[in-house]
Scaffold this active site. Structure first.
Site, PDB file in Angstrom:
ATOM      1  N   LYS A  58     -20.797 -15.210 -24.325  1.00 39.07           N
ATOM      2  CA  LYS A  58     -21.645 -14.184 -23.713  1.00 39.07           C
ATOM      3  C   LYS A  58     -20.808 -13.073 -23.103  1.00 39.07           C
ATOM      4  O   LYS A  58     -21.185 -11.910 -23.153  1.00 39.07           O
ATOM      5  CB  LYS A  58     -22.514 -14.817 -22.625  1.00 39.07           C
ATOM      6  CG  LYS A  58     -23.852 -15.277 -23.125  1.00 39.07           C
ATOM      7  CD  LYS A  58     -24.696 -15.801 -21.974  1.00 39.07           C
ATOM      8  CE  LYS A  58     -24.278 -17.196 -21.603  1.00 39.07           C
ATOM      9  NZ  LYS A  58     -24.961 -17.732 -20.434  1.00 39.07           N
ATOM     10  N   GLU A  64     -27.184 -20.074 -18.146  1.00 36.68           N
ATOM     11  CA  GLU A  64     -26.994 -19.165 -17.033  1.00 36.68           C
ATOM     12  C   GLU A  64     -27.595 -17.818 -17.459  1.00 36.68           C
ATOM     13  O   GLU A  64     -27.265 -17.314 -18.539  1.00 36.68           O
ATOM     14  CB  GLU A  64     -25.500 -19.005 -16.732  1.00 36.68           C
ATOM     15  CG  GLU A  64     -25.296 -18.170 -15.496  1.00 36.68           C
ATOM     16  CD  GLU A  64     -23.835 -18.002 -15.094  1.00 36.68           C
ATOM     17  OE1 GLU A  64     -22.952 -18.623 -15.695  1.00 36.68           O
ATOM     18  OE2 GLU A  64     -23.610 -17.216 -14.156  1.00 36.68           O
ATOM     19  N   ARG A  79     -19.125 -27.650 -29.459  1.00 34.25           N
ATOM     20  CA  ARG A  79     -19.819 -26.366 -29.571  1.00 34.25           C
ATOM     21  C   ARG A  79     -19.965 -25.965 -31.025  1.00 34.25           C
ATOM     22  O   ARG A  79     -19.142 -26.314 -31.848  1.00 34.25           O
ATOM     23  CB  ARG A  79     -19.004 -25.256 -28.895  1.00 34.25           C
ATOM     24  CG  ARG A  79     -18.859 -25.361 -27.425  1.00 34.25           C
ATOM     25  CD  ARG A  79     -17.864 -24.322 -26.925  1.00 34.25           C
ATOM     26  NE  ARG A  79     -18.447 -22.998 -26.830  1.00 34.25           N
ATOM     27  CZ  ARG A  79     -19.083 -22.548 -25.754  1.00 34.25           C
ATOM     28  NH1 ARG A  79     -19.225 -23.315 -24.700  1.00 34.25           N
ATOM     29  NH2 ARG A  79     -19.575 -21.337 -25.736  1.00 34.25           N
TER      30      ARG A  79
HETATM   31  P1  ATP Z   1     -20.964 -18.545 -22.940  1.00 34.50           P
HETATM   32  O1  ATP Z   1     -19.548 -18.982 -22.993  1.00 34.50           O
HETATM   33  O2  ATP Z   1     -21.445 -17.858 -24.158  1.00 34.50           O
HETATM   34  O3  ATP Z   1     -21.324 -17.829 -21.678  1.00 34.50           O
HETATM   35  P2  ATP Z   1     -22.014 -20.808 -21.731  1.00 34.50           P
HETATM   36  O4  ATP Z   1     -21.725 -22.189 -22.117  1.00 34.50           O
HETATM   37  O5  ATP Z   1     -21.372 -20.321 -20.487  1.00 34.50           O
HETATM   38  O6  ATP Z   1     -21.749 -19.893 -22.964  1.00 34.50           O
HETATM   39  P3  ATP Z   1     -24.601 -21.245 -20.754  1.00 34.50           P
HETATM   40  O7  ATP Z   1     -25.673 -20.268 -20.510  1.00 34.50           O
HETATM   41  O8  ATP Z   1     -23.973 -21.891 -19.581  1.00 34.50           O
HETATM   42  O9  ATP Z   1     -23.521 -20.499 -21.615  1.00 34.50           O
HETATM   43  O10 ATP Z   1     -25.038 -22.328 -21.811  1.00 34.50           O
HETATM   44  C1  ATP Z   1     -26.225 -23.059 -21.768  1.00 34.50           C
HETATM   45  C2  ATP Z   1     -26.057 -24.279 -22.624  1.00 34.50           C
HETATM   46  O11 ATP Z   1     -25.735 -23.905 -23.950  1.00 34.50           O
HETATM   47  C3  ATP Z   1     -24.929 -25.150 -22.126  1.00 34.50           C
HETATM   48  O12 ATP Z   1     -25.358 -26.496 -22.154  1.00 34.50           O
HETATM   49  C4  ATP Z   1     -23.832 -24.903 -23.097  1.00 34.50           C
HETATM   50  O13 ATP Z   1     -23.018 -26.030 -23.215  1.00 34.50           O
HETATM   51  C5  ATP Z   1     -24.599 -24.598 -24.385  1.00 34.50           C
HETATM   52  N1  ATP Z   1     -23.821 -23.761 -25.285  1.00 34.50           N
HETATM   53  C6  ATP Z   1     -23.252 -22.567 -25.020  1.00 34.50           C
HETATM   54  N2  ATP Z   1     -22.551 -22.121 -26.070  1.00 34.50           N
HETATM   55  C7  ATP Z   1     -22.685 -23.048 -27.054  1.00 34.50           C
HETATM   56  C8  ATP Z   1     -22.182 -23.186 -28.396  1.00 34.50           C
HETATM   57  N3  ATP Z   1     -21.409 -22.262 -28.944  1.00 34.50           N
HETATM   58  N4  ATP Z   1     -22.533 -24.282 -29.100  1.00 34.50           N
HETATM   59  C9  ATP Z   1     -23.320 -25.216 -28.556  1.00 34.50           C
HETATM   60  N5  ATP Z   1     -23.815 -25.160 -27.316  1.00 34.50           N
HETATM   61  C10 ATP Z   1     -23.503 -24.092 -26.558  1.00 34.50           C
HETATM   62 MG    MG Z   2     -21.739 -21.332 -18.705  1.00 35.03          MG
END
Ligand code: ATP
Ligand code: MG
Length: 560
Positions: A271, A35, A261
């Site tokens: 984020k 995102e 994760r």
């Molecule tokens: P955040 O909680 O930091 O906003 P998010 O999962 O909402 O992380 P996205 O931009 O939606 O962030 O993530 C894009 C991809 O990265 C998704 O497939 C998510 O599962 C993966 N991802 C995010 N954080 C991690 C992590 N700590 N380890 C592995 N994969 C991750």
């Molecule tokens: Mg997300």
């Protein structure tokens, strides 16, 4: 650019089985779906290596798809940084796509579900809806609007789309099962009304799809076969499948696969929380070298190869765990040991005057040049000339007027080696009016050129030095952990409570002249001090990447 896979994992096993059974005709297509509401962090690097690396290994493709379904938090700046960070990590998306490009198709499919009696407009607010969802072992309560007729639903949905209704006044919900044991299936919300400007579609839309309604459908539109995501989506998989099973898909039904994760000690990978540090001014932006963002780590001097190798090495599992940050640093150090040129820099300078150093006929001190290897680990890096003369800078820590026990560096009457140059013996100190040491006096032994005595006598320590007349002034930023606790937030529930108030110290140092030529972003080893990255913008500003001591080895020994 992926490192060869050394082990298999459950994701590869699933893909191999699909290939054997011909599920997708042998095709492998993944996607990385961030995102664009912030910068990528080290956790995303794990997802990227899994998404891109797995596709590459099976000769498949991997698209970058922006999951831009929430107009309130998304920006072009984030899109651009994400594209740049993925490229820097060493991966190239087959295509760059946006979920917002499918808003039209998603809407058509929503009308389709309504027409099938599988979705309805709910006039209740979100609080009421969530209160009605029930809980574990407690069935949900049906909305009074659940049994609306198809025509009325279609009419209301069209008017939601046309912007006739207030934000939050209505939602579109899938009609699944309010008593389902999986809460995700209790009539989930598909569309919310948002009267916001979207950074790509502008004011075209008054309704926006939820993650669940957009994600699997976007996968299907693009032809994704294996939709790899993190474990928190595990309970959403039945919903992912439900939508796809009830739609007239253009092709095969993609499959969601979840993995744990990546979490690191002393690090926050959210984020939302990282955005707060930026907004509060706790750090100097998303690319502050203390940030666990890819742009921060890059500015800090972390090589992309080290990050990739770390992500591969830790493997991919379905068990949540936290990796030691020292392990990542160990990969960084290993990589830099091979690639970084060596330089001499003094970060807390103390003047060393060699009283018996000769002067030339014009009365100025002679200058001698030593040929020094740029990197003893790599002969191809060649040598450079380093100037030596009668006034030098040494580390203040390397001198003690009254040496404590086991202090083997310079002190009055003690002989030490100035690396690659001469053996010197301290004789006396000059003090300022406050009694602080202003300079150390010493004599050198002209017979020890190169640093060894012809009579074979030994010294207990070797110190780095910089010729005062040839030095350049540098600024060095020394970093400590951004979070003091190994598990930030463990005590209070709020990770930001564990912020380290002293995570950065900025010092003025002196360095050998060659550092003036450091390229922006270049990482060098300051002998005995650590690895330092030249700031990409500010000349002669260096960020300490990591120290030289491998703490990971010690941790592993303790654990063994
Ligand atoms: P955040 O909680 O930091 O906003 P998010 O999962 O909402 O992380 P996205 O931009 O939606 O962030 O993530 C894009 C991809 O990265 C998704 O497939 C998510 O599962 C993966 N991802 C995010 N954080 C991690 C992590 N700590 N380890 C592995 N994969 C991750
Ligand atoms: Mg997300």
């Amino acid at each position: 650019m992926t490192e060869p896979a050394t082990t298999s994992d459950f994701i590869r096993d699933i893909i191999r089985r699909d290939n054997e059974q011909g599920t997708y005709g042998g095709r492998v297509q993944t996607r990385f779906p961030p995102e664009p509401n912030g910068y990528l962090h080290i956790g995303h690097a794990k997802a990227i290596t899994v998404d891109f690396g797995t596709a590459e290994e099976f000769g498949g493709t991997c698209n970058l798809r922006f999951d831009d379904t929430n107009p309130d938090t998304e920006e072009t700046e984030f899109v651009e940084s994400i594209v740049a960070d993925i490229e820097w990590l060493g991966f190239r998306p087959t295509r760059v796509l946006h979920a917002s490009d499918y808003f039209g198709q998603l809407y058509e499919w929503a009308e389709y579900l309504v027409s099938q009696g599988l979705a309805y407009v709910d006039d209740q607010d979100t609080e009421t809806i969530s209160a009605q969802r029930g809980g574990f072992g407690k069935s949900g309560v049906a909305s009074p609007y659940r049994d609306r007729g198809v025509e009325e639903n279609l009419d209301l949905l069209r008017r939601m789309k046309a912007g006739e209704f207030e934000e939050g006044s209505r939602v579109l919900r899938a009609k699944i099962d309010m008593a389902h044991e999986n809460m995700a299936l209790r009539d989930p919300v598909m569309y919310r009304i948002r009267h916001s400007h979207h950074f790509r579609t502008g004011g075209d839309w008054w309704i926006y799809p939820t993650y669940d309604w957009a994600h699997g459908q976007s996968d299907a539109i693009e032809g994704v076969t294996h939709s790899i995501c993190t474990l928190e989506f595990d309970t959403h998989r039945p919903l992912y499948d439900w939508y796809l099973e009830h739609l007239p898909l253009p092709g095969d039904q993609p499959k969601q696969i979840e993995f744990a994760r990546l979490e690191l000690t002393h690090t926050v990978t959210s984020k939302r929380r990282l955005a707060k540090l930026v907004a509060d001014g706790t750090v100097d932006g998303w690319d502050d070298p203390r940030m666990p963002t890819l742009s921060g780590l890059r500015r800090r001097g972390y090589p992309a190869r080290a990050i990739r190798a770390f992500c591969t090495e830790i493997g991919t599992t379905r068990t949540n765990s936290r990796q030691n940050i020292e392990a990542l640093e160990s990969f960084v150090r290993r990589e830099l040991n091979a690639s970084a040129q060596r330089r001499m820099a003094v970060l807390r300078p103390l003047r060393l005057v060699i009283d018996n150093w000769p002067s030339g006929l014009d009365g100025t001190p002679l200058v001698e040049y030593f040929d020094v290897a740029n990197n003893p680990e790599n002969a191809d890096d060649g040598t450079r000339q380093v100037a030596f003369s009668g006034e030098l800078w040494i580390e203040a820590d390397d001198f003690a007027e009254v040496p404590p026990p086991k202090f083997f560096r310079l002190s009055p009457g003690r002989e030490v080696r100035l690396r690659g140059a001469y053996l010197v013996t301290a004789t006396s100190v000059d003090k300022d009016a406050d009694g602080n040491i202003a300079a150390v006096h010493a004599t050198y032994d002209p017979e020890t050129r190169g640093g060894d005595a012809p009579d074979g006598r030994k010294v207990k320590s070797t110190m780095h030095w910089v010729s005062a007349a040839h030095a350049v002034d540098i600024t060095a930023a020394l970093y400590e952990r951004l979070f003091t606790a190994p598990v930030p937030g463990e005590a209070t529930g709020e990770p930001l409570d564990d912020l380290n108030p002293d995570s950065r110290e900025v010092v003025s140092g002196r360095a050998e002249a060659a550092l003036a030529d450091a390229a922006p972003g270049q990482v060098v080893q300051f002998e005995r001090l650590g690895y330092f990255a030249a700031d990409p913008q500010t000349h002669l500003l260096f960020h300490r990447t990591v120290g030289l001591r491998d703490e990971w080895a010690a941790i592993q020994r303790r654990q063994a």
